[in-house]
Design a protein around this motif. Structure first.
Motif, mmCIF file in Angstrom:
data_model
loop_
_atom_site.group_PDB
_atom_site.id
_atom_site.type_symbol
_atom_site.label_atom_id
_atom_site.label_comp_id
_atom_site.label_asym_id
_atom_site.label_seq_id
_atom_site.Cartn_x
_atom_site.Cartn_y
_atom_site.Cartn_z
ATOM 1 N N ARG A 85 1.248 -1.141 0.092
ATOM 2 C CA ARG A 85 0.094 0.173 -0.060
ATOM 3 C C ARG A 85 1.008 1.045 -0.229
ATOM 4 N NH1 ARG A 85 -2.935 -0.903 5.152
ATOM 5 N NH2 ARG A 85 -1.481 -2.347 4.972
ATOM 6 N N ASP A 86 0.360 2.245 -0.043
ATOM 7 C CA ASP A 86 1.304 3.647 -0.450
ATOM 8 C C ASP A 86 0.814 4.060 0.772
ATOM 9 O OD1 ASP A 86 1.896 3.375 -3.640
ATOM 10 O OD2 ASP A 86 -0.215 4.159 -3.989
ATOM 11 N N ALA A 87 2.064 5.093 0.948
ATOM 12 C CA ALA A 87 2.070 5.605 2.945
ATOM 13 C C ALA A 87 0.836 5.767 3.132
ATOM 14 C CB ALA A 87 3.632 6.214 2.400
ATOM 15 N N GLY A 88 0.042 6.441 1.898
ATOM 16 C CA GLY A 88 -1.540 7.397 2.478
ATOM 17 C C GLY A 88 -2.566 6.475 2.726
ATOM 18 N N GLN A 89 -2.229 5.273 2.307
ATOM 19 C CA GLN A 89 -3.157 3.802 2.276
ATOM 20 C C GLN A 89 -3.111 3.134 3.787
ATOM 21 O OE1 GLN A 89 -2.493 1.283 -1.244
ATOM 22 N NE2 GLN A 89 -4.265 2.209 -1.838
#
Length: 90
Positions: A85-89
């Protein structure tokens, strides 16, 4: 051709998170395990956290890796293999 469960739920996912990695594991051995599934573009082991990231050349191999490696016993621990997952997720 039979579709794997991960392939059915994922589309174009190539980067995977690998968790619960033994602190005794080394990058070469874990990279070799991932290459058994298919060609990889990038691999990074973070031994102090017991995690790794693996990017496959194509999404079919990535889906197969999720199916084949998730919950596999490796060096005495059950691996957790899932879509990164991306850091924002998080």
């Amino acid at each position: 051709m039979t579709r794997t469960p991960a392939l059915g739920r994922r589309n174009k996912v190539r980067k995977l998170f690998i968790g619960n990695v033994s602190y005794e594991a080394n990058e070469d051995d874990l990279r070799k395990l991932c290459r058994e599934i298919g060609p990889i573009v990038r691999f990074n082991l973070v031994p102090t956290r017991g995690i790794a990231f693996c990017t496959y050349e194509d999404e079919v191999d990535a889906a197969r890796a999720i199916d084949d490696l998730n919950k596999r016993l490796y060096m005495g621990r059950r691996l957790v293999v899932e879509e990164a997952r991306d850091a924002g997720q998080r």
